[in-house]
Design an enzyme around this catalytic site. Structure first.
Site, PDB file in Angstrom:
ATOM      1  N   GLN A  96      -8.049   0.724  -7.529  1.00  7.37           N
ATOM      2  CA  GLN A  96      -7.672  -0.651  -7.865  1.00  7.37           C
ATOM      3  C   GLN A  96      -8.413  -1.626  -6.964  1.00  7.37           C
ATOM      4  O   GLN A  96      -8.351  -2.831  -7.166  1.00  7.37           O
ATOM      5  CB  GLN A  96      -6.164  -0.836  -7.657  1.00  7.37           C
ATOM      6  CG  GLN A  96      -5.332   0.053  -8.541  1.00  7.37           C
ATOM      7  CD  GLN A  96      -3.892   0.085  -8.066  1.00  7.37           C
ATOM      8  OE1 GLN A  96      -3.095  -0.758  -8.421  1.00  7.37           O
ATOM      9  NE2 GLN A  96      -3.558   1.055  -7.252  1.00  7.37           N
ATOM     10  N   ASP A  99     -13.284  -3.530  -3.174  1.00  7.37           N
ATOM     11  CA  ASP A  99     -14.251  -3.210  -2.124  1.00  7.37           C
ATOM     12  C   ASP A  99     -15.029  -1.948  -2.503  1.00  7.37           C
ATOM     13  O   ASP A  99     -14.650  -1.220  -3.421  1.00  7.37           O
ATOM     14  CB  ASP A  99     -13.555  -3.056  -0.759  1.00  7.37           C
ATOM     15  CG  ASP A  99     -12.661  -1.825  -0.681  1.00  7.37           C
ATOM     16  OD1 ASP A  99     -13.135  -0.708  -0.985  1.00  7.37           O
ATOM     17  OD2 ASP A  99     -11.471  -1.956  -0.303  1.00  7.37           O
ATOM     18  N   HIS A 114     -10.255  -2.548 -11.587  1.00 15.32           N
ATOM     19  CA  HIS A 114     -10.072  -4.005 -11.472  1.00 15.32           C
ATOM     20  C   HIS A 114     -11.396  -4.710 -11.157  1.00 15.32           C
ATOM     21  O   HIS A 114     -11.391  -5.817 -10.623  1.00 15.32           O
ATOM     22  CB  HIS A 114      -9.037  -4.324 -10.382  1.00 15.32           C
ATOM     23  CG  HIS A 114      -7.635  -3.918 -10.766  1.00 15.32           C
ATOM     24  ND1 HIS A 114      -6.622  -3.736  -9.858  1.00 15.32           N
ATOM     25  CD2 HIS A 114      -7.089  -3.647 -11.967  1.00 15.32           C
ATOM     26  CE1 HIS A 114      -5.505  -3.367 -10.485  1.00 15.32           C
ATOM     27  NE2 HIS A 114      -5.778  -3.300 -11.762  1.00 15.32           N
ATOM     28  N   LEU A 210       2.097   4.759   3.136  1.00 16.80           N
ATOM     29  CA  LEU A 210       2.747   4.438   4.410  1.00 16.80           C
ATOM     30  C   LEU A 210       4.255   4.620   4.304  1.00 16.80           C
ATOM     31  O   LEU A 210       4.921   5.029   5.256  1.00 16.80           O
ATOM     32  CB  LEU A 210       2.404   2.986   4.765  1.00 16.80           C
ATOM     33  CG  LEU A 210       2.499   2.556   6.210  1.00 16.80           C
ATOM     34  CD1 LEU A 210       1.681   3.462   7.115  1.00 16.80           C
ATOM     35  CD2 LEU A 210       2.016   1.111   6.339  1.00 16.80           C
TER      36      LEU A 210
HETATM   37  P1  NAD Z   1      -0.440  -3.334  -2.559  1.00 18.93           P
HETATM   38  O1  NAD Z   1      -0.893  -4.322  -1.567  1.00 18.93           O
HETATM   39  O2  NAD Z   1       0.478  -3.728  -3.630  1.00 18.93           O
HETATM   40  O3  NAD Z   1       0.180  -2.037  -1.830  1.00 18.93           O
HETATM   41  C1  NAD Z   1      -0.484  -1.362  -0.843  1.00 18.93           C
HETATM   42  C2  NAD Z   1       0.304  -0.111  -0.467  1.00 18.93           C
HETATM   43  O4  NAD Z   1      -0.396   0.522   0.597  1.00 18.93           O
HETATM   44  C3  NAD Z   1       1.735  -0.382   0.014  1.00 18.93           C
HETATM   45  O5  NAD Z   1       2.623   0.486  -0.661  1.00 18.93           O
HETATM   46  C4  NAD Z   1       1.687  -0.050   1.515  1.00 18.93           C
HETATM   47  O6  NAD Z   1       2.871   0.575   1.950  1.00 18.93           O
HETATM   48  C5  NAD Z   1       0.542   0.939   1.581  1.00 18.93           C
HETATM   49  N1  NAD Z   1      -0.171   0.949   2.854  1.00 18.93           N
HETATM   50  C6  NAD Z   1      -0.388  -0.077   3.707  1.00 18.93           C
HETATM   51  N2  NAD Z   1      -1.104   0.339   4.755  1.00 18.93           N
HETATM   52  C7  NAD Z   1      -1.360   1.652   4.557  1.00 18.93           C
HETATM   53  C8  NAD Z   1      -2.060   2.645   5.293  1.00 18.93           C
HETATM   54  N3  NAD Z   1      -2.651   2.360   6.464  1.00 18.93           N
HETATM   55  N4  NAD Z   1      -2.102   3.893   4.807  1.00 18.93           N
HETATM   56  C9  NAD Z   1      -1.491   4.207   3.632  1.00 18.93           C
HETATM   57  N5  NAD Z   1      -0.814   3.317   2.887  1.00 18.93           N
HETATM   58  C10 NAD Z   1      -0.755   2.053   3.349  1.00 18.93           C
HETATM   59  O7  NAD Z   1      -1.750  -2.827  -3.150  1.00 18.93           O
HETATM   60  P2  NAD Z   1      -1.987  -2.158  -4.484  1.00 18.93           P
HETATM   61  O8  NAD Z   1      -0.734  -1.506  -4.972  1.00 18.93           O
HETATM   62  O9  NAD Z   1      -3.181  -1.387  -4.235  1.00 18.93           O
HETATM   63  O10 NAD Z   1      -2.308  -3.296  -5.551  1.00 18.93           O
HETATM   64  C11 NAD Z   1      -2.424  -4.630  -5.382  1.00 18.93           C
HETATM   65  C12 NAD Z   1      -3.685  -5.151  -6.016  1.00 18.93           C
HETATM   66  O11 NAD Z   1      -4.401  -5.752  -4.978  1.00 18.93           O
HETATM   67  C13 NAD Z   1      -4.598  -4.138  -6.560  1.00 18.93           C
HETATM   68  O12 NAD Z   1      -5.039  -4.583  -7.795  1.00 18.93           O
HETATM   69  C14 NAD Z   1      -5.778  -4.131  -5.621  1.00 18.93           C
HETATM   70  O13 NAD Z   1      -6.984  -4.059  -6.328  1.00 18.93           O
HETATM   71  C15 NAD Z   1      -5.760  -5.484  -4.998  1.00 18.93           C
HETATM   72  N6  NAD Z   1      -6.265  -5.526  -3.629  1.00 18.93           N
HETATM   73  C16 NAD Z   1      -7.470  -4.941  -3.327  1.00 18.93           C
HETATM   74  C17 NAD Z   1      -7.927  -4.920  -2.034  1.00 18.93           C
HETATM   75  C18 NAD Z   1      -9.268  -4.270  -1.731  1.00 18.93           C
HETATM   76  O14 NAD Z   1     -10.161  -4.280  -2.567  1.00 18.93           O
HETATM   77  N7  NAD Z   1      -9.405  -3.650  -0.550  1.00 18.93           N
HETATM   78  C19 NAD Z   1      -7.177  -5.512  -1.016  1.00 18.93           C
HETATM   79  C20 NAD Z   1      -5.944  -6.119  -1.366  1.00 18.93           C
HETATM   80  C21 NAD Z   1      -5.496  -6.112  -2.677  1.00 18.93           C
END
Ligand code: NAD
Length: 244
Positions: A96, A99, A114, A210
């Protein structure tokens, strides 16, 4: 149903949590980039039509965050690349995230449902192309010369995720489904585990996060902790002992 492929495929769904330890915030981090803006104002088609500069500035800021010094793949991204290199069957990463940390870690088969950083779409001629330049409302499409029609090739709220057919095929032929660092609150990704349970009933489903997610009951196994600490040993276990 496609559950009889051998060796069975491995489908891995990743979310913002896997990139957290690389220095990219999840949506839910209290002081993260996403919390300083109202997502409705920067991540919808309506917002883009209303105020292109505001939307494009937000994505330009996001891109510079991704390119900041020190941002790179972490041990969890690298472990998944190792899984793809060393496992005899097919490993598909469905992310999702926008990056490119999976690719930078060496993963080859990555589906960005996405959209992905570094790709631009022209709303006039529909061409999608790679570009590393910041966009402005005056940017000109190099294919059709339209002005102000370029946007990041990212799926906004209210838009349909991309590559879904390919994703459901990978889910239906998997013997192992992993959900890593994803909250289970964003659909359709949150429904993938149920799809696996229905269409690949012999597949094992494992959540690595997490904390427990809303979908917890649909997983056979739960491994909680930071991805850099949980994913590498889990991958070693799969490669040396399998997943049963
Ligand atoms: P989310 O932010 O809804 O959830 C992230 C999940 O990761 C949470 O359940 C949290 O408990 C867990 N988490 C946090 N730190 C962690 C770690 N160190 N190790 C393991 N788990 C950890 O994100 P989502 O459910 O992926 O979806 C939200 C939307 O946001 C998606 O569409 C995504 O594409 C987008 N998004 C993308 C990025 C990126 O490209 N890096 C960053 C932020 C949001």
């Amino acid at each position: 149903m496609h559950q009889d492929f051998f060796p069975p495929g491995i489908a891995v769904l990743t979310g913002a949590g896997i990139s957290k330890e690389s220095g990219i915030d999840t949506f839910r981090d209290a002081d993260g980039l996403w919390n300083r803006v109202n997502l409705e104002e920067v991540a919808t088609l309506e917002a883009w039509h209303r105020d292109k500069k505001k939307v494009l500035d937000f994505y330009n800021e996001t891109r510079s965050m991704f390119r900041a010094a020190g941002i790179g793949p972490n041990e969890a991204h690298r472990a998944l690349a190792r899984l793809e290199r060393e496992y005899d069957g097919e490993v598909t990463i469905i992310t999702q995230n926008i990056d490119l940390l999976h690719e930078q870690a060496g993963s080859k088969r990555v589906i960005h449902m996405h959209g992905r950083d570094g790709e631009i779409r022209c709303m006039a001629c529909k061409t999608v192309f790679s570009s590393d330049y910041d966009l402005t409302p005056a940017s000109i499409c190099p294919h059709c010369n339209s002005v102000g029609e370029l946007r990041p090739n990212i799926v906004w709220f209210g838009e349909m995720p991309i590559h879904l057919e390919e994703i459901y095929e990978a889910l239906e032929r998997c013997g192992l489904f992993l959900a890593i660092g994803t909250s289970g609150e964003v659909y359709p990704a949150a429904g993938f585990v149920l799809h696996v349970r229905r269409h690949a009933p012999r597949a094992r489903t494992v959540e690595l996060n997490l904390e427990p997610t809303d979908n917890k009951s649909l997983f056979h196994e739960h491994i909680y902790g930071p991805a850099t600490e949980t994913v590498p040993p889990y991958v070693t276990r799969v490669l040396t002992q399998g997943w049963r």
